[in-house]
Scaffold this active site. Structure first.
Site, PDB file in Angstrom:
ATOM      1  N   HIS A 207      -0.211   4.771   2.069  1.00 52.43           N
ATOM      2  CA  HIS A 207       1.059   4.805   1.332  1.00 52.43           C
ATOM      3  C   HIS A 207       0.894   4.074   0.009  1.00 52.43           C
ATOM      4  O   HIS A 207       0.235   3.031  -0.066  1.00 52.43           O
ATOM      5  CB  HIS A 207       2.201   4.213   2.159  1.00 52.43           C
ATOM      6  CG  HIS A 207       2.117   2.739   2.423  1.00 52.43           C
ATOM      7  ND1 HIS A 207       2.671   1.792   1.603  1.00 52.43           N
ATOM      8  CD2 HIS A 207       1.537   2.049   3.445  1.00 52.43           C
ATOM      9  CE1 HIS A 207       2.456   0.581   2.099  1.00 52.43           C
ATOM     10  NE2 HIS A 207       1.762   0.704   3.209  1.00 52.43           N
ATOM     11  N   ASP A 219      -1.627  -3.727   0.457  1.00 51.67           N
ATOM     12  CA  ASP A 219      -0.652  -2.961   1.235  1.00 51.67           C
ATOM     13  C   ASP A 219       0.158  -2.058   0.312  1.00 51.67           C
ATOM     14  O   ASP A 219       1.242  -2.409  -0.111  1.00 51.67           O
ATOM     15  CB  ASP A 219       0.275  -3.917   1.993  1.00 51.67           C
ATOM     16  CG  ASP A 219       1.181  -3.200   2.960  1.00 51.67           C
ATOM     17  OD1 ASP A 219       0.804  -2.120   3.431  1.00 51.67           O
ATOM     18  OD2 ASP A 219       2.271  -3.716   3.240  1.00 51.67           O
ATOM     19  N   GLU A 253       6.492   4.336   2.996  1.00 53.54           N
ATOM     20  CA  GLU A 253       6.141   3.671   4.257  1.00 53.54           C
ATOM     21  C   GLU A 253       6.875   2.354   4.402  1.00 53.54           C
ATOM     22  O   GLU A 253       7.309   1.993   5.498  1.00 53.54           O
ATOM     23  CB  GLU A 253       4.627   3.433   4.319  1.00 53.54           C
ATOM     24  CG  GLU A 253       4.119   2.970   5.679  1.00 53.54           C
ATOM     25  CD  GLU A 253       4.174   1.452   5.877  1.00 53.54           C
ATOM     26  OE1 GLU A 253       4.017   0.997   7.025  1.00 53.54           O
ATOM     27  OE2 GLU A 253       4.390   0.723   4.881  1.00 53.54           O
ATOM     28  N   GLU A 254       7.021   1.623   3.303  1.00 47.85           N
ATOM     29  CA  GLU A 254       7.710   0.335   3.365  1.00 47.85           C
ATOM     30  C   GLU A 254       9.192   0.512   3.679  1.00 47.85           C
ATOM     31  O   GLU A 254       9.860  -0.457   4.041  1.00 47.85           O
ATOM     32  CB  GLU A 254       7.537  -0.430   2.050  1.00 47.85           C
ATOM     33  CG  GLU A 254       6.102  -0.803   1.718  1.00 47.85           C
ATOM     34  CD  GLU A 254       5.471  -1.778   2.702  1.00 47.85           C
ATOM     35  OE1 GLU A 254       6.181  -2.232   3.632  1.00 47.85           O
ATOM     36  OE2 GLU A 254       4.280  -2.081   2.564  1.00 47.85           O
ATOM     37  N   GLU A 280      -4.037   0.888   6.850  1.00 46.16           N
ATOM     38  CA  GLU A 280      -2.942  -0.055   6.626  1.00 46.16           C
ATOM     39  C   GLU A 280      -3.472  -1.437   6.276  1.00 46.16           C
ATOM     40  O   GLU A 280      -4.681  -1.644   6.130  1.00 46.16           O
ATOM     41  CB  GLU A 280      -2.043  -0.127   7.855  1.00 46.16           C
ATOM     42  CG  GLU A 280      -0.731   0.639   7.704  1.00 46.16           C
ATOM     43  CD  GLU A 280       0.173   0.064   6.630  1.00 46.16           C
ATOM     44  OE1 GLU A 280      -0.103  -1.035   6.104  1.00 46.16           O
ATOM     45  OE2 GLU A 280       1.173   0.702   6.304  1.00 46.16           O
ATOM     46  N   HIS A 356       2.492  -9.066   1.143  1.00 43.39           N
ATOM     47  CA  HIS A 356       3.872  -8.817   0.696  1.00 43.39           C
ATOM     48  C   HIS A 356       4.370  -9.875  -0.288  1.00 43.39           C
ATOM     49  O   HIS A 356       5.568 -10.182  -0.309  1.00 43.39           O
ATOM     50  CB  HIS A 356       4.825  -8.721   1.891  1.00 43.39           C
ATOM     51  CG  HIS A 356       4.818  -7.375   2.553  1.00 43.39           C
ATOM     52  ND1 HIS A 356       5.765  -6.980   3.476  1.00 43.39           N
ATOM     53  CD2 HIS A 356       3.969  -6.320   2.434  1.00 43.39           C
ATOM     54  CE1 HIS A 356       5.503  -5.746   3.892  1.00 43.39           C
ATOM     55  NE2 HIS A 356       4.406  -5.333   3.274  1.00 43.39           N
TER      56      HIS A 356
END
Length: 906
Positions: A207, A219, A253-254, A280, A356
């Site tokens: 993603h 990510d 995706e998030e 991932e 993140h």
């Protein structure tokens, strides 16, 4: 009576005042030992012997006198160095990312090219779904690179490209359960196939979107970069493919797995897919771990085993992840649950501290990490695209696989049913070994059976009291506000909780040795407690195997190798005692179980320590970490407990451990170890969410009964705002947020339903927000259905991310709605949560709910609320947010945005 068969109680009555120092009043002359009895066919051995301690005079000349024990200093130092050496081997294995560097040869993955893709994608900045950065700039870059790759492709292959923008809805039980709705989100799909086409395909998924305020390098931009390079290598290869390879670059995706759902349920190419690989991240760089496979497709594991150049996989990670104790999920769930497709899930797991956050940048990902991931993905995809099994993969769905890598060198894999047979064979070997001792005629082993079960009780008591001790320390540390002191200094937790656990175990056994086994032979006790550890691990093996857990192989390793070592060394131990040769061979025999245990323990702490820094305000992280450390201590100490009885003394060891624990405890209590760090080389930030919100509450008649504005503050760890208040004095306990009891989810704009994890939050008064594109929500119709329910139809227009909340009143029930599969799914607490997002140019969101009214209420039948989250553009900013963010210290990561919250009663 034979001299080795007297019970401890009989000897104590007989010798009366005899002391442990050997000064017996009536020393017994040395006698010939009983004849040696075979224990098993493998390596030979004899039964255990127990005797009272003899005086120096009575035992002169006996080379294996029970009174001579191991040197405490040598034993403690030897065990410490042994564990340190094993830990060093594990570390060396983890640092060896690839066995060779990138060559750049034709047909091979080139990490330098993949890094170029990565840097271009991350240079765009944060890429939230619905933002121009995600929907236009990133999509344009991907299509541009795919076009260049297509121009270079070999004539054997055909490349097709599709930009999909699906709309759909589904429910999921993640985070306590909620429903998701998406509209016009973006997928970039590439199909590489033979020139004549293909009827079957393998999917590679990544993603390109990111969470708000993070560049999302790991990510998941690095995975998309790897996939672009894999696409380039495969398309320029002169080797023909049997099946198609579909590359899905998904753009949402998030948003809790929305884009993958849109693809697998709506895209025409989805019907071709027979297997998938999902890329991932739960950390930044390092090795990518295979932590999920299947379900029940062992041929996929065999494909990874056969093809991966740098394997790193564990069925333990799979069973831990699927247990739900890790608050995370991946697209693997969507393909498994909604597509019924088997797959492999991989993720980077190192350095989850900056996952993140704004620190998740391209420069923090080593080129070797990219190279190893690329080598593995390329090899596995190529293997699957030429596999005969892909055509009819459903035929090979026959049970799970036990799989684990050995220091990243190779993978051992076998069917779980074979594993069960192996496990039960190991159990039977232990039953025969212990049964021979426990079931011998009473006149020979009356003392052994008693001592075995007493020793088992002592061992369990030592473990239980060890756990209680560390939990008491952890609770005290949490209560005085020094939680997470180890977050930036992990070995503080080892020095605090690890030493306390070890010291308590040694203390209990030392007491037993001194006051219960008063006159017992040390070598005999060493053998008894070895057998007890063997019995405990055998019990664990039996339970795990009976429950069908593949992770039972760990217990099998912890039973088989020690048992084999014991059988091989028993004769030498009986003749010479615990001398240097015995200890060397004993530790050598324990090499494999202890090495693999430390390998797994590293993975556990690498994964869980960062997670404890973002697990909410309700779970004391020190209690969790202390429990994990106590469990690890129990496992690692199990086959070393016998050294307590073989050693002359344990006083110095206990004193040293107690001193280390006490000093660390005092330093932690004094606040010496600050939990967070802004060190550019290794940041460990505190995560804080700031939402500048205006809330409006309306009654049944549509009148505004309450309106306020403020900055809603959530700290994502247990320390709350205690470390922030000295730097930002206005954030203190006087502005703690209060729950609006009559409003769903306490009347606050939760982005995801994590209210049960974060109950401590703050609400700092601030001026009203004024986004340029205001959200609009209205009731379109209210009608009575033929089955005596009320159908309410709504329309919502707003930013790319909105949350919708529903709470039926007393006497009302939410029976169905137009979302998901039509059956409403409650979140924890009983309210209903709907996560909504859209891409660019989405139409108005229209949906309906149906309320079954059992008893009419004057206050209405249902309360609904909608929160609009502004994650991109100028609307996400406010001067108050900017001013407040500047006050936060540099060791924090404040993620901020503007939102509105509107509540209605119908």
């Amino acid at each position: 009576m034979e001299w080795g068969s007297e019970s401890a109680a009989v000897r104590r009555h007989r010798v009366g005042g005899e002391r442990r120092d050997g000064s017996a009043a009536f020393p017994q002359p040395a006698r010939e030992a009983p004849a040696q009895e075979p224990l098993a066919d493998a390596c030979g051995g004899g039964g255990g012997v127990r005797t009272r301690k003899r005086s120096a005079a009575g035992s002169a000349g006996a080379s294996r006198d029970a009174g001579t024990g191991l040197s405490e200093a040598r034993a403690a130092l030897g065990l410490a160095l042994y564990l340190l050496a094993l830990r060093t081997l594990v570390q060396l294995s983890l640092q060896q990312l690839v066995l060779r560097g990138a060559t750049g040869h034709h047909g091979e993955f080139d990490a330098r090219q993949a890094r170029d893709y990565l840097e271009h994608i991350t240079s765009i900045g944060p890429r939230t779904t619905g933002s121009p950065e995600n929907e236009i700039l990133t999509v344009h870059y991907l299509l541009e690179q795919i076009k260049l790759i297509e121009n270079q492709s070999h004539g054997l292959h055909k490349i097709s490209v599709d930009v999909q923008r699906p709309t759909g809805s589904f429910s999921i039980d993640f985070l306590g359960g909620f429903t998701s709705y998406y509209d016009n989100i973006t997928n970039v799909v590439v199909k590489l196939e033979p020139r004549d086409g293909a009827q079957h395909a393998v999917l590679a998924n990544c993603h390109f979107d990111s969470v708000a305020n993070s560049p999302g390098a790991s990510d998941d931009a690095v995975s998309c970069s790897v996939m672009l390079e894999v696409l380039r290598v495969l398309s320029t290869s002169s080797e023909a493919l049997r099946h198609a390879v579909i590359f899905l670059f998904n753009g949402a995706e998030e948003n809790v797995l929305q884009a993958s759902h849109g693809f697998i349920t709506q895209h025409p190419w989805a019907s071709l897919i027979r297997a998938f690989i999902n890329l991932e991240a739960a950390g930044v760089g390092g090795k990518e771990l295979v932590f999920q496979t299947g379900p029940e497709n062992p041929w996929l594991v065999q494909a990874y085993v056969s093809a991966a150049k740098h394997p790193f996989a564990s069925v333990v990670a799979q069973e831990v992840f699927q247990s739900g104790i890790i608050p995370s999920d991946t697209d693997f769930r969507i393909y498994r649950d909604f597509g019924n497709i088997p797959g492999i899930d991989l993720a980077f797991i190192e350095n989850g501290y900056i996952y993140h956050t704004k620190y998740d940048t391209a420069d923090r990902i080593l080129t070797d990490s990219i190279q190893r991931a690329g080598d593995n993905i390329l090899a596995v995809l190529k293997y699957l695209a030429t596999s005969d099994m892909l055509v009819s993969s459903s035929k090979y769905q026959h049970g799970n696989m036990v799989f684990f890598d050995v220091l990243g060198l190779f993978v051992i894999a076998y069917p779980s049913r074979v594993g069960s047979i192996i496990n039960y064979m190991v159990v039977m070997a232990v039953v025969l070994y212990l049964g021979k001792k426990l079931l011998q005629p009473k006149h020979k082993t009356a003392n052994y059976t008693k001592d075995f079960f007493c020793g088992l009780g002592i061992t369990l008591i030592s473990w239980f009291t060890s756990l209680v001790t560390v939990l008491i320390i952890a609770v005290f540390i949490s209560l005085i506000g020094q939680s997470l002191s180890w977050y930036n200094h992990f070995y503080v937790s080892v020095c605090l909780y690890g030493t306390a656990a070890v010291a308590k175990i040694i203390f209990i056994h030392s007491l037993a040795k001194r006051y219960y086994y008063v006159n017992a032979n040390d070598h005999y006790l060493g053998e008894v407690f070895f057998d007890i550890s063997l019995f405990v691990h055998c019990g664990s093996l039996t339970v795990l195997t009976y429950q069908g857990l593949c992770s039972a192989f760990i217990s099998a390793v912890w039973v088989a190798f020690p048992l084999l070592t014991k059988l091989c060394m028993h004769k030498d131990f009986k003749q010479r005692g615990a001398q240097g040769k015995f200890i060397a061979f004993y530790l050598l025999g324990m090499f494999i179980p202890y090495l693999y245990a430390l390998y797994l323990i590293w993975a556990v702490f690498e994964m869980f320590t960062p997670i404890l820094g973002r697990s909410g305000s309700e779970i004391p992280p020190d209690v969790v970490l202390a429990s994990i450390l106590a469990g690890c201590t129990m496992i690692l100490s199990s086959y070393f407990i016998n050294f307590i009885y073989l050693a002359k003394s344990t006083k110095k060891t206990m004193l040293t451990l107690t001193l280390v624990c006490t000093i660390t405890f005092l330093l932690v209590c004094s606040g010496t170890f600050f939990p967070y760090s802004s060190n550019p080389a290794s940041p460990k930030p505190k995560r804080v969410f700031l939402q500048h919100v205006t809330r409006t509450f309306r009654d049944l008649d549509g009148n505004v009964v309450k309106q306020d504005s403020g900055i809603w503050i959530n700290g994502f760890d247990y320390t709350g705002m205690s470390h922030i208040t000295p730097h930002v004095p206005e954030i203190n306990d006087t502005i703690r947020a209060h729950c609006e009891e009559n409003a769903p989810l306490c009347g606050f704009p939760w982005y995801l339903p994590v209210h049960f994890l974060i109950r401590k939050n703050w609400y700092l008064p601030a001026p009203e927000v004024s986004p340029r594109t205001l959200a609009h929500f209205r009731l379109i119709s209210k009608e009575q259905t033929p089955w005596d329910s009320i159908k309410l139809t709504f329309e919502a227009i707003g930013p790319s991310h909105m949350s919708f909340y529903v709470r039926p009143h007393k006497g009302s029930t939410l029976s169905q709605w137009s979302l998901g599969n039509g059956t409403p799914v409650t979140s924890k607490g009983g309210d209903y949560f709907v996560f909504y997002s859209h891409g660019l140019q989405a139409s108005a969101w229209q949906f309906w709910i149906e309320v079954q009214v059992l008893e009419e209420q004057s206050e209405g039948i249902v309360t609904v609320a909608i929160a609009a989250h502004y994650f991109s553009g100028e609307d996400k900013k406010s001067s108050q947010l900017d001013t407040l963010k500047k006050k936060f210290p540099d060791w924090t990561f404040p993620s901020a945005w503007v939102c509105t919250y509107d509540l209605f009663v119908f």
